[in-house]
Design an enzyme around this catalytic site. Structure first.
Site, PDB file in Angstrom:
ATOM      1  N   HIS A  70       1.681  -0.156 -13.469  1.00 61.30           N
ATOM      2  CA  HIS A  70       2.394  -1.428 -13.653  1.00 61.30           C
ATOM      3  C   HIS A  70       3.899  -1.127 -13.675  1.00 61.30           C
ATOM      4  CE1 HIS A  70       2.657  -5.605 -14.854  1.00 61.30           C
ATOM      5  NE2 HIS A  70       3.567  -5.249 -15.737  1.00 61.30           N
TER       6      HIS A  70
ATOM      7  N   ASN B 206      -4.607   1.655 -13.827  1.00 58.88           N
ATOM      8  CA  ASN B 206      -3.673   0.792 -13.100  1.00 58.88           C
ATOM      9  C   ASN B 206      -2.249   1.308 -13.296  1.00 58.88           C
ATOM     10  OD1 ASN B 206      -2.749  -1.570 -11.697  1.00 58.88           O
ATOM     11  ND2 ASN B 206      -2.175  -2.461 -13.665  1.00 58.88           N
TER      12      ASN B 206
ATOM     13  N   ASN C   8       1.854   2.944  -2.653  1.00 61.23           N
ATOM     14  CA  ASN C   8       1.281   3.875  -3.647  1.00 61.23           C
ATOM     15  C   ASN C   8       0.027   4.544  -3.106  1.00 61.23           C
ATOM     16  OD1 ASN C   8       2.576   4.053  -6.506  1.00 61.23           O
ATOM     17  ND2 ASN C   8       2.866   1.930  -5.867  1.00 61.23           N
TER      18      ASN C   8
ATOM     19  N   MET D  71      -3.797  -7.033  -6.904  1.00 61.76           N
ATOM     20  CA  MET D  71      -3.297  -8.217  -7.592  1.00 61.76           C
ATOM     21  C   MET D  71      -4.396  -9.219  -7.951  1.00 61.76           C
ATOM     22  SD  MET D  71      -0.318  -7.295  -7.971  1.00 61.76           S
ATOM     23  CE  MET D  71       1.175  -6.556  -7.317  1.00 61.76           C
ATOM     24  N   ARG D  72      -5.554  -8.718  -8.313  1.00 56.85           N
ATOM     25  CA  ARG D  72      -6.630  -9.594  -8.803  1.00 56.85           C
ATOM     26  C   ARG D  72      -6.959  -9.196 -10.235  1.00 56.85           C
ATOM     27  NH1 ARG D  72      -7.027 -13.887  -6.420  1.00 56.85           N
ATOM     28  NH2 ARG D  72      -9.120 -14.200  -7.233  1.00 56.85           N
TER      29      ARG D  72
ATOM     30  N   GLY E 139       0.787  -1.237   0.000  1.00 56.07           N
ATOM     31  CA  GLY E 139       0.000   0.000   0.000  1.00 56.07           C
ATOM     32  C   GLY E 139       0.815   1.281   0.000  1.00 56.07           C
TER      33      GLY E 139
HETATM   34  C1  GAR Z   1       3.725  -1.480  -7.358  1.00 55.80           C
HETATM   35  O1  GAR Z   1       5.069  -1.509  -7.738  1.00 55.80           O
HETATM   36  C2  GAR Z   1       2.828  -1.658  -8.570  1.00 55.80           C
HETATM   37  O2  GAR Z   1       3.370  -1.128  -9.731  1.00 55.80           O
HETATM   38  C3  GAR Z   1       2.748  -3.149  -8.664  1.00 55.80           C
HETATM   39  O3  GAR Z   1       2.649  -3.582  -7.332  1.00 55.80           O
HETATM   40  C4  GAR Z   1       3.388  -2.698  -6.493  1.00 55.80           C
HETATM   41  C5  GAR Z   1       2.525  -2.353  -5.298  1.00 55.80           C
HETATM   42  O4  GAR Z   1       3.251  -1.687  -4.327  1.00 55.80           O
HETATM   43  N1  GAR Z   1       1.612  -3.539  -9.430  1.00 55.80           N
HETATM   44  C6  GAR Z   1       1.588  -4.590 -10.234  1.00 55.80           C
HETATM   45  O5  GAR Z   1       2.526  -5.351 -10.361  1.00 55.80           O
HETATM   46  C7  GAR Z   1       0.291  -4.797 -10.978  1.00 55.80           C
HETATM   47  N2  GAR Z   1       0.443  -5.783 -11.976  1.00 55.80           N
HETATM   48  P1  GAR Z   1       2.489  -0.945  -3.144  1.00 55.80           P
HETATM   49  O6  GAR Z   1       1.488  -1.928  -2.587  1.00 55.80           O
HETATM   50  O7  GAR Z   1       3.565  -0.633  -2.140  1.00 55.80           O
HETATM   51  O8  GAR Z   1       1.833   0.275  -3.730  1.00 55.80           O
END
Ligand code: GAR
Length: 185
Positions: free
Chosen positions: A106, A104, A14, A88-89, A12
């Site tokens: 990525h 989203n 972001n 992640m769903r 979390g």
């Molecule tokens: C982030 O780096 C995001 O880009 C990635 O998960 C991380 C979450 O970090 N998302 C993906 O890989 C989506 N396919 P956070 O929970 O600390 O924000």
């Protein structure tokens, strides 16, 4: 003020970054939703005064049933934009039809390294640059229209340094894109 709902599954950071930079200043995060009752982001969000709802995907028999529960909760918020931040769903076509304004982030330069473990795959690739992408969520996983990207030169970086720099790019890019979209609405 415009309203957003943020969906997350894990750390979390972001969500925390978006909340610190934008919440109550430029927009309202009316709710953060997680599918993971153990997500570290739950505490982060609560500390910042964001209401968190847990919808545990393991309690549903199918993706559709889980998405129906998500849809019901999100509809009540009537958000201008839905923001996936480490969610992640895989969302079903029903969700995407109901909420076409979902974005989203990525951790790769899409269309390269779609799907799981993108950060690791991007690091291990022979490419000398890497980056992050914000895109509209469409049916193909990580295949929606690209809204914006940021990149870095990765030659010589160790994995931990790389990961940190990728996160820094995310923290700069995502709030900027969210504001741009809301201003255009
Ligand atoms: C982030 O780096 C995001 O880009 C990635 O998960 C991380 C979450 O970090 N998302 C993906 O890989 C989506 N396919 P956070 O929970 O600390 O924000």
């Amino acid at each position: 003020m415009k309203k957003i709902v943020v969906l997350f599954s894990g750390n979390g950071t972001n969500l925390e970054n978006i909340a610190k930079k934008l919440h109550k200043k430029h927009l309202l995060i009316t709710k953060a939703i997680t599918n993971n009752p153990h997500a570290k982001g739950i505490e982060r969000a609560k500390r910042l005064g964001i209401e968190v709802e847990i919808i545990d995907h393991k309690k549903f028999t199918s993706r559709e049933e889980f998405d129906k529960a998500l849809i019901e909760v999100i509809k009540k918020e009537a958000p201008n934009l839905i923001v996936l931040a480490g969610f992640m769903r895989i969302l079903t076509p029903l969700f995407i039809k109901t909420f076409p304004t979902t974005i989203n982030i990525h951790p790769s330069l899409l269309p390269l390294f779609k799907g799981a473990n993108a950060l690791e795959r991007s690091f291990k690739s022979p490419m000398k640059v890497a980056g992050v992408t914000v895109h509209w969520v469409e049916e193909e996983l990580d295949g929606g229209e690209i809204i914006d990207q940021a990149c870095l030169y990765k030659k010589g970086l160790k994995f931990e340094e790389f990961k940190e720099k990728i996160h820094e790019l995310e923290y700069e890019l995502y709030p900027k894109v969210i504001l741009e979209i809301l201003q255009k609405e």
